[in-house]
Design a protein around this motif. Sequence first.
Motif, PDB file in Angstrom:
ATOM      1  N   MET A   1      52.233  38.242   9.944  1.00 23.50           N
ATOM      2  CA  MET A   1      51.359  37.140   9.291  1.00 23.50           C
ATOM      3  C   MET A   1      51.718  36.743   7.829  1.00 23.50           C
ATOM      4  O   MET A   1      51.783  37.654   7.028  1.00 23.50           O
ATOM      5  N   TRP A   2      51.954  35.310   7.487  1.00 22.74           N
ATOM      6  CA  TRP A   2      51.924  34.701   6.297  1.00 22.74           C
ATOM      7  C   TRP A   2      50.848  34.904   5.496  1.00 22.74           C
ATOM      8  O   TRP A   2      49.854  34.397   6.000  1.00 22.74           O
ATOM      9  N   VAL A   3      50.695  35.510   4.150  1.00 24.43           N
ATOM     10  CA  VAL A   3      49.577  35.472   3.593  1.00 24.43           C
ATOM     11  C   VAL A   3      49.573  34.167   2.389  1.00 24.43           C
ATOM     12  O   VAL A   3      50.542  34.067   1.415  1.00 24.43           O
ATOM     13  N   GLU A   4      48.778  33.048   2.667  1.00 25.51           N
ATOM     14  CA  GLU A   4      48.753  31.875   1.852  1.00 25.51           C
ATOM     15  C   GLU A   4      48.323  32.507   0.207  1.00 25.51           C
ATOM     16  O   GLU A   4      48.911  31.946  -0.845  1.00 25.51           O
ATOM     17  N   ASP A   5      47.174  33.270  -0.018  1.00 29.45           N
ATOM     18  CA  ASP A   5      46.760  33.531  -0.994  1.00 29.45           C
ATOM     19  C   ASP A   5      47.413  34.903  -1.576  1.00 29.45           C
ATOM     20  O   ASP A   5      46.631  35.730  -1.942  1.00 29.45           O
ATOM     21  N   TRP A   6      48.638  34.907  -1.759  1.00 32.33           N
ATOM     22  CA  TRP A   6      49.301  36.095  -1.652  1.00 32.33           C
ATOM     23  C   TRP A   6      49.048  36.875  -3.247  1.00 32.33           C
ATOM     24  O   TRP A   6      49.146  37.834  -3.455  1.00 32.33           O
ATOM     25  N   SER A   7      49.034  36.183  -4.361  1.00 28.20           N
ATOM     26  CA  SER A   7      49.020  36.550  -5.676  1.00 28.20           C
ATOM     27  C   SER A   7      47.588  37.382  -5.958  1.00 28.20           C
ATOM     28  O   SER A   7      47.731  38.460  -6.599  1.00 28.20           O
ATOM     29  N   SER A   8      46.831  37.196  -5.083  1.00 21.06           N
ATOM     30  CA  SER A   8      45.408  38.224  -5.267  1.00 21.06           C
ATOM     31  C   SER A   8      45.684  39.574  -4.681  1.00 21.06           C
ATOM     32  O   SER A   8      45.048  40.494  -5.153  1.00 21.06           O
ATOM     33  N   LYS A   9      46.656  39.481  -3.997  1.00 19.32           N
ATOM     34  CA  LYS A   9      47.205  40.978  -3.450  1.00 19.32           C
ATOM     35  C   LYS A   9      48.430  41.561  -3.837  1.00 19.32           C
ATOM     36  O   LYS A   9      48.784  42.556  -3.202  1.00 19.32           O
TER      37      LYS A   9
ATOM     38  N   ALA B   1      51.011  43.493  -5.889  1.00 17.93           N
ATOM     39  CA  ALA B   1      50.977  44.859  -6.617  1.00 17.93           C
ATOM     40  C   ALA B   1      51.082  44.855  -8.066  1.00 17.93           C
ATOM     41  O   ALA B   1      50.476  45.712  -8.697  1.00 17.93           O
ATOM     42  N   CYS B   2      51.593  43.567  -8.522  1.00 20.45           N
ATOM     43  CA  CYS B   2      51.588  43.391  -9.923  1.00 20.45           C
ATOM     44  C   CYS B   2      50.444  42.640 -10.540  1.00 20.45           C
ATOM     45  O   CYS B   2      50.403  42.159 -11.731  1.00 20.45           O
ATOM     46  N   LYS B   3      49.286  42.578  -9.750  1.00 19.67           N
ATOM     47  CA  LYS B   3      48.014  41.598 -10.071  1.00 19.67           C
ATOM     48  C   LYS B   3      47.472  41.973 -11.395  1.00 19.67           C
ATOM     49  O   LYS B   3      47.077  41.008 -12.130  1.00 19.67           O
ATOM     50  N   ASP B   4      47.545  43.113 -11.685  1.00 20.54           N
ATOM     51  CA  ASP B   4      46.707  43.731 -12.720  1.00 20.54           C
ATOM     52  C   ASP B   4      48.040  44.138 -14.024  1.00 20.54           C
ATOM     53  O   ASP B   4      47.483  44.638 -14.865  1.00 20.54           O
ATOM     54  N   SER B   5      49.137  43.690 -13.693  1.00 17.07           N
ATOM     55  CA  SER B   5      50.144  44.263 -14.641  1.00 17.07           C
ATOM     56  C   SER B   5      50.319  43.018 -15.573  1.00 17.07           C
ATOM     57  O   SER B   5      49.832  41.740 -15.402  1.00 17.07           O
ATOM     58  N   SER B   6      50.713  43.270 -17.000  1.00 14.93           N
ATOM     59  CA  SER B   6      50.796  42.290 -17.883  1.00 14.93           C
ATOM     60  C   SER B   6      52.044  41.529 -17.612  1.00 14.93           C
ATOM     61  O   SER B   6      53.326  41.974 -17.188  1.00 14.93           O
ATOM     62  N   PRO B   7      52.183  40.083 -17.451  1.00  8.05           N
ATOM     63  CA  PRO B   7      53.293  39.185 -17.268  1.00  8.05           C
ATOM     64  C   PRO B   7      54.362  39.469 -18.102  1.00  8.05           C
ATOM     65  O   PRO B   7      55.572  39.586 -17.606  1.00  8.05           O
ATOM     66  N   ASP B   8      54.279  40.221 -19.334  1.00  7.17           N
ATOM     67  CA  ASP B   8      55.409  40.752 -19.893  1.00  7.17           C
ATOM     68  C   ASP B   8      56.167  41.809 -19.522  1.00  7.17           C
ATOM     69  O   ASP B   8      57.437  41.946 -19.685  1.00  7.17           O
ATOM     70  N   GLN B   9      55.561  42.492 -18.266  1.00  5.77           N
ATOM     71  CA  GLN B   9      56.462  43.480 -17.534  1.00  5.77           C
ATOM     72  C   GLN B   9      57.369  42.765 -16.580  1.00  5.77           C
ATOM     73  O   GLN B   9      58.506  43.575 -16.157  1.00  5.77           O
ATOM     74  N   LEU B  10      57.118  41.715 -16.193  1.00  6.79           N
ATOM     75  CA  LEU B  10      57.875  40.808 -15.210  1.00  6.79           C
ATOM     76  C   LEU B  10      58.873  39.896 -15.768  1.00  6.79           C
ATOM     77  O   LEU B  10      59.802  39.539 -15.077  1.00  6.79           O
ATOM     78  N   PHE B  11      58.715  39.560 -17.037  1.00  7.84           N
ATOM     79  CA  PHE B  11      59.406  38.759 -17.628  1.00  7.84           C
ATOM     80  C   PHE B  11      60.483  39.080 -18.806  1.00  7.84           C
ATOM     81  O   PHE B  11      60.444  39.223 -19.808  1.00  7.84           O
TER      82      PHE B  11
ATOM     83  N   GLU C   1      56.269  36.889   0.410  1.00  7.67           N
ATOM     84  CA  GLU C   1      55.671  35.579  -0.208  1.00  7.67           C
ATOM     85  C   GLU C   1      55.998  35.223  -1.436  1.00  7.67           C
ATOM     86  O   GLU C   1      56.082  33.994  -1.854  1.00  7.67           O
ATOM     87  N   CYS C   2      56.009  36.202  -2.372  1.00 10.85           N
ATOM     88  CA  CYS C   2      56.264  36.066  -3.672  1.00 10.85           C
ATOM     89  C   CYS C   2      57.677  35.514  -3.796  1.00 10.85           C
ATOM     90  O   CYS C   2      57.955  34.622  -4.734  1.00 10.85           O
ATOM     91  N   LEU C   3      58.666  36.150  -3.216  1.00 12.05           N
ATOM     92  CA  LEU C   3      60.149  35.704  -3.052  1.00 12.05           C
ATOM     93  C   LEU C   3      60.147  34.179  -2.741  1.00 12.05           C
ATOM     94  O   LEU C   3      61.064  33.535  -3.478  1.00 12.05           O
ATOM     95  N   ALA C   4      59.508  34.135  -1.464  1.00 13.92           N
ATOM     96  CA  ALA C   4      59.577  32.572  -1.108  1.00 13.92           C
ATOM     97  C   ALA C   4      59.164  31.690  -2.134  1.00 13.92           C
ATOM     98  O   ALA C   4      59.553  30.524  -2.124  1.00 13.92           O
ATOM     99  N   GLU C   5      57.985  31.879  -2.755  1.00 10.43           N
ATOM    100  CA  GLU C   5      57.564  31.188  -3.756  1.00 10.43           C
ATOM    101  C   GLU C   5      58.427  30.764  -4.819  1.00 10.43           C
ATOM    102  O   GLU C   5      58.554  29.513  -5.236  1.00 10.43           O
ATOM    103  N   ALA C   6      59.143  31.678  -5.395  1.00  8.77           N
ATOM    104  CA  ALA C   6      60.126  31.658  -6.395  1.00  8.77           C
ATOM    105  C   ALA C   6      61.386  30.755  -6.163  1.00  8.77           C
ATOM    106  O   ALA C   6      61.784  30.035  -6.764  1.00  8.77           O
ATOM    107  N   LEU C   7      61.789  31.029  -4.760  1.00 10.17           N
ATOM    108  CA  LEU C   7      62.906  30.549  -4.374  1.00 10.17           C
ATOM    109  C   LEU C   7      62.446  28.870  -4.093  1.00 10.17           C
ATOM    110  O   LEU C   7      63.454  27.984  -4.431  1.00 10.17           O
ATOM    111  N   ASP C   8      61.463  28.580  -3.348  1.00 13.13           N
ATOM    112  CA  ASP C   8      61.339  27.235  -2.881  1.00 13.13           C
ATOM    113  C   ASP C   8      61.182  26.594  -4.232  1.00 13.13           C
ATOM    114  O   ASP C   8      61.110  25.295  -4.127  1.00 13.13           O
ATOM    115  N   ASN C   9      60.405  27.043  -5.159  1.00 18.80           N
ATOM    116  CA  ASN C   9      59.990  26.475  -6.478  1.00 18.80           C
ATOM    117  C   ASN C   9      61.233  26.580  -7.443  1.00 18.80           C
ATOM    118  O   ASN C   9      60.832  26.018  -8.656  1.00 18.80           O
ATOM    119  N   GLN C  10      62.182  27.541  -7.165  1.00 22.02           N
ATOM    120  CA  GLN C  10      63.370  27.315  -8.143  1.00 22.02           C
ATOM    121  C   GLN C  10      62.936  27.836  -9.398  1.00 22.02           C
ATOM    122  O   GLN C  10      63.330  27.508 -10.534  1.00 22.02           O
TER     123      GLN C  10
END
Length: 98
Positions: free
Chosen positions: A1-9, A11-21, A42-51
Motif C-alpha cells: 500500500m502506498w503511503v501518501e503522507d510518507w514524510s511523517s513516517k 526514518a529521517c524525520k527527526d534528523s537534521s536536514p544537514d545529514q541528508l544534504f 515513496e521518498c524515492l518516487a517523490e525525488a524522481l518524479d520532481n527531479q
Amino acid sequence: MWVEDWSSKAACKDSSPDQLFVRGAEQNKAKQLCNGCSVRTECLAEALDNQIEWGVWGGMTERERRALLRRRPGASWRTVLESAREDHARTGVQSLQL
C-alpha cells in the motif's frame, strides 16, 4: 500500500536536514539512514518524479537518481515503484528492471 503522507513516517524525520544534504563519502552515511525505512520507496518516487537535484532521497544520491532518470525519461516513478513493490509483495521476486 502506498503511503501518501510518507514524510511523517520517514526514518529521517527527526534528523537534521544537514545529514541528508552532504557530499562525497558522507553520502554513504546518509544512505544508511534510509536502510529499513518503511517509506523509502515513496521518498524515492517523490525525488524522481520532481527531479530533486540535491541530497539523499530514498537511499539514493543525486548521481544515482540522475542515472535512473536518463534510463526512463518521462516515467511516472510513483507508478513504476508502486507496481514493482506490489509485484514483489505478491511473488517475492524483485521485478523492477532499471
